[in-house]
Design an enzyme around this catalytic site. Sequence first.
Site, PDB file in Angstrom:
ATOM      1  N   ASP A  64      58.430  26.070  13.604  1.00 57.68           N
ATOM      2  CA  ASP A  64      58.346  26.191  15.062  1.00 57.68           C
ATOM      3  C   ASP A  64      59.075  25.076  15.814  1.00 57.68           C
ATOM      4  O   ASP A  64      59.369  25.217  16.983  1.00 57.68           O
ATOM      5  CB  ASP A  64      56.865  26.231  15.512  1.00 57.68           C
ATOM      6  CG  ASP A  64      56.058  25.050  14.969  1.00 57.68           C
ATOM      7  OD1 ASP A  64      56.629  24.203  14.262  1.00 57.68           O
ATOM      8  OD2 ASP A  64      54.845  24.976  15.238  1.00 57.68           O
ATOM      9  N   HIS A  65      59.377  23.989  15.147  1.00 58.82           N
ATOM     10  CA  HIS A  65      59.988  22.855  15.852  1.00 58.82           C
ATOM     11  C   HIS A  65      61.517  22.942  15.882  1.00 58.82           C
ATOM     12  O   HIS A  65      62.134  22.940  16.926  1.00 58.82           O
ATOM     13  CB  HIS A  65      59.585  21.537  15.187  1.00 58.82           C
ATOM     14  CG  HIS A  65      58.211  21.061  15.556  1.00 58.82           C
ATOM     15  ND1 HIS A  65      57.083  21.774  15.270  1.00 58.82           N
ATOM     16  CD2 HIS A  65      57.792  19.930  16.185  1.00 58.82           C
ATOM     17  CE1 HIS A  65      56.020  21.100  15.715  1.00 58.82           C
ATOM     18  NE2 HIS A  65      56.432  19.978  16.269  1.00 58.82           N
ATOM     19  N   ASP A 119      50.674  17.400  11.986  1.00 58.99           N
ATOM     20  CA  ASP A 119      51.062  17.431  13.389  1.00 58.99           C
ATOM     21  C   ASP A 119      49.874  16.922  14.189  1.00 58.99           C
ATOM     22  O   ASP A 119      48.729  17.343  13.961  1.00 58.99           O
ATOM     23  CB  ASP A 119      51.413  18.859  13.817  1.00 58.99           C
ATOM     24  CG  ASP A 119      52.064  18.843  15.192  1.00 58.99           C
ATOM     25  OD1 ASP A 119      53.304  18.918  15.255  1.00 58.99           O
ATOM     26  OD2 ASP A 119      51.321  18.721  16.182  1.00 58.99           O
ATOM     27  N   ARG A 379      52.832  15.763  26.459  1.00 56.38           N
ATOM     28  CA  ARG A 379      53.379  14.396  26.372  1.00 56.38           C
ATOM     29  C   ARG A 379      54.519  14.229  27.365  1.00 56.38           C
ATOM     30  O   ARG A 379      55.377  15.106  27.451  1.00 56.38           O
ATOM     31  CB  ARG A 379      53.910  14.121  24.962  1.00 56.38           C
ATOM     32  CG  ARG A 379      52.780  14.004  23.979  1.00 56.38           C
ATOM     33  CD  ARG A 379      53.229  13.619  22.588  1.00 56.38           C
ATOM     34  NE  ARG A 379      52.018  13.381  21.823  1.00 56.38           N
ATOM     35  CZ  ARG A 379      51.873  13.634  20.534  1.00 56.38           C
ATOM     36  NH1 ARG A 379      52.882  14.111  19.835  1.00 56.38           N
ATOM     37  NH2 ARG A 379      50.735  13.385  19.931  1.00 56.38           N
ATOM     38  N   SER A 540      52.770  11.266  18.203  1.00 54.47           N
ATOM     39  CA  SER A 540      53.045  12.175  17.084  1.00 54.47           C
ATOM     40  C   SER A 540      52.598  11.610  15.738  1.00 54.47           C
ATOM     41  O   SER A 540      52.602  10.402  15.525  1.00 54.47           O
ATOM     42  CB  SER A 540      54.544  12.433  17.032  1.00 54.47           C
ATOM     43  OG  SER A 540      54.952  12.754  15.733  1.00 54.47           O
ATOM     44  N   ARG A 542      54.250  12.023  13.046  1.00 56.53           N
ATOM     45  CA  ARG A 542      55.417  12.016  12.152  1.00 56.53           C
ATOM     46  C   ARG A 542      55.417  10.796  11.231  1.00 56.53           C
ATOM     47  O   ARG A 542      55.454   9.653  11.691  1.00 56.53           O
ATOM     48  CB  ARG A 542      56.710  12.119  12.968  1.00 56.53           C
ATOM     49  CG  ARG A 542      56.920  11.032  13.983  1.00 56.53           C
ATOM     50  CD  ARG A 542      58.085  11.356  14.905  1.00 56.53           C
ATOM     51  NE  ARG A 542      57.721  12.403  15.845  1.00 56.53           N
ATOM     52  CZ  ARG A 542      58.166  12.478  17.096  1.00 56.53           C
ATOM     53  NH1 ARG A 542      59.031  11.605  17.551  1.00 56.53           N
ATOM     54  NH2 ARG A 542      57.768  13.444  17.895  1.00 56.53           N
TER      55      ARG A 542
HETATM   56  C1  MIC Z   1      55.093  16.184  18.719  1.00 56.93           C
HETATM   57  O1  MIC Z   1      54.508  16.864  19.552  1.00 56.93           O
HETATM   58  O2  MIC Z   1      55.444  15.013  18.931  1.00 56.93           O
HETATM   59  C2  MIC Z   1      55.348  16.777  17.351  1.00 56.93           C
HETATM   60  C3  MIC Z   1      56.794  16.976  17.235  1.00 56.93           C
HETATM   61  O3  MIC Z   1      54.733  18.024  17.251  1.00 56.93           O
HETATM   62  C4  MIC Z   1      54.789  15.821  16.319  1.00 56.93           C
HETATM   63  C5  MIC Z   1      55.164  16.090  14.945  1.00 56.93           C
HETATM   64  C6  MIC Z   1      56.545  15.690  14.611  1.00 56.93           C
HETATM   65  O4  MIC Z   1      56.995  14.625  14.999  1.00 56.93           O
HETATM   66  O5  MIC Z   1      57.138  16.457  13.885  1.00 56.93           O
HETATM   67  C7  MIC Z   1      53.282  15.614  16.340  1.00 56.93           C
HETATM   68  O6  MIC Z   1      52.674  15.807  17.355  1.00 56.93           O
HETATM   69  O7  MIC Z   1      52.713  15.166  15.337  1.00 56.93           O
HETATM   70 FE1  SF4 Z   2      55.268  21.602  19.272  1.00 60.15          FE
HETATM   71 FE2  SF4 Z   2      54.260  19.126  19.224  1.00 60.15          FE
HETATM   72 FE3  SF4 Z   2      55.071  20.255  21.513  1.00 60.15          FE
HETATM   73 FE4  SF4 Z   2      52.916  21.139  20.342  1.00 60.15          FE
HETATM   74  S1  SF4 Z   2      53.206  19.113  21.175  1.00 60.15           S
HETATM   75  S2  SF4 Z   2      54.551  22.397  21.202  1.00 60.15           S
HETATM   76  S3  SF4 Z   2      53.433  20.949  18.180  1.00 60.15           S
HETATM   77  S4  SF4 Z   2      56.347  19.717  19.749  1.00 60.15           S
END
Ligand code: MIC
Ligand code: SF4
Length: 647
Positions: A64-65, A119, A379, A540, A542
């Site tokens: 999905d990313h 995630d 965010r 995140s 990550r």
């Molecule tokens: C995000 O919202 O920052 C992400 C991308 O979903 C991350 C995961 C990632 O960095 O792949 C998260 O929330 O953990």
């Molecule tokens: Fe995707 Fe992270 Fe954004 Fe949720 S917050 S939509 S998991 S990138």
Amino acid sequence: MGKTIAEKIIQEHLVSGEMVTGEDIGLHIDQTLTQDATGTMAYIEFEAMGIDQVKTELSVAYIDHNTLQSGFMNADDHRYIQSVAAKHGIRFSRPGNGICHQVHYERFGIPGKTLIGSDSHTPTGGGLGMLAMGAGGMDVAVAMGGGEYHIPMPRMIKVELKGKLRPYVSGKDIILKVLEILSVKGGVGAIVEYGGEGVKSLSVPERCTITNMGAELGATTSIFPSDEVTRAFLKAQGRESDYRPLASDPDAEYAETYTVDLSQLEPLAACPHSPDNVKPVKELKGMKIDQICIGSCTNSSLADMLKVANILKGHKVADNVSLSISPGSRQVYSMLAETGALTVLIDSGARILECACGPCIGMGFSPNSEGVSLRTFNRNFLGRSGTKDAKVYLVSPETAAASAVAGVFTDPSDLADEKIEETFDVTMPEHFRINDSGIIMPLPPEKAAEAEVLKGPNIKAFPETRPLEDNIDAQLVLKVGDNITTDHIMPAGSRVLPYRSNIPKMSEFCFEVVDDKFPERARKAGKGIIVGGSNYGQGSSREHAALVPLYLGIRAVVVKSFARIHKANLVNAGILPLTFRNPEDYNLLEQGMELKLSNVHQGLHENKIMLQAGDKEIPLDVDLSDRQKDMLMAGGLLDYTKKNSLN
Ligand code: MIC
Ligand code: SF4
């Protein structure tokens, strides 16, 4: 003594440790999820463990990313994840099937079960009464292998909801209010449980908006009771048999309690550049807007989209606004088509995007220079949108849609005229459209053995690890302030995400938004230490924010305080996380200094390590479980699991 909902689920899943706040506990994990941006690493790590079939009740790999596929890299990652999932008993959710958290609560989430996901918004499942937590990819790999998931036993926070929301106020405004009260640090080390009369007036998707953004409180997770509303939702998903009621005991004890009066709430917005910088929309009224994005795992449910369609109906998106809408899942998308709401959205002039994270993770749709962007996301960290000088405001779908029509920041309560019910009250279907064609089932175990795992050239090996050194001489290669996010440490977006399985390439972008000379300096220094303020590593999950510093020679991170998942990721990567005993000692350190950590092994044991900076001696604290200390000694979680059984 009575128990909270979370304590009941923890007790049922407790494998090791005692349920005493702050003590290390090991939990049995029923379900796991990964997404593609963290998934490639998680599966490389899972493969390194040499386990044939996952040991969980259910594991799902979502794409999905990185759905942009500019160049072969993302497509190779998708193919790798699909092949590894088929071989090891993991369901595969195809690109376009939806955002992991949305699809998971629609199709798989079960009250009372444990879920970890690579995630940070995995707590979304708490809206269904699951104990759902974000974790590093390596922790998810261990859980897939049947190993425990370790966390410090959280303290319990209660948020009592009283009264009922006015029609133009919704779940997003509730969580923004909680963020205003608790801040991005207030939930660290805690589980936030919602209760009170107000709960039953909230739908499951609304509850999921709230638990989703509990991640922004720094909380371990958030949870709602499982009640008749939950049952009705599961029934409408054709899964009533998954229902189980869950409530806290009347004499359950909480470390902190807060009350939110829903009837008094008004539309809110989180202003740049932090989700807790909350103001009433009416104070922002009239501000000119350039872009609006509706979607993300926070606000992309059918109910959200139908409200947006009601507000847009018969109107055009203002000329100065570019509006994007991403439905959260294929189910939401197809129901929008079935109800005719999709036509309304298209006719309004909105740009309909794929069911994926899209703009939320900077996959395109960056705002113009100094642009004002209203987003229903979770965010608004500096630079996350892809435009460093853009100003991102986090709002509800109602505020976003009302503002799209007006072209300026608009309080949806201004639309509360005689058509109020028609606009804001949406009825949920008795049955959602169920079509799981976007989910590919794994191979039967007898066929799995010969199945090939397909790795493209962009998928590089895991960075080199080493057992913990007893004396560390290293340069202070970077000094940063408070609330550093993992988006600062390892940015995402369309330029960087294609390299999520290529750590050497990713290292070129490390700390780019803060100091673009950092990677070069760290490489030159050979061994480095990073110094930071409080809540270091929020945001995140990550693990790249730990693996890339590992690759760049970082041996220790010394800060005033850490965010939970990032601290665990540092340990998993074999990097020492240390905190100042006296926070003011932070001021004694300057970038470029040569630092020394001596007798680290003994210090680890005694929970204190001395840092020498020239003639200054600075006492540091070690706040780690015995298991984490063993992991660090071994060089990280992978080395540790090679030596020990999966526990
Ligand atoms: C995000 O919202 O920052 C992400 C991308 O979903 C991350 C995961 C990632 O960095 O792949 C998260 O929330 O953990
Ligand atoms: Fe995707 Fe992270 Fe954004 Fe949720 S917050 S939509 S998991 S990138």
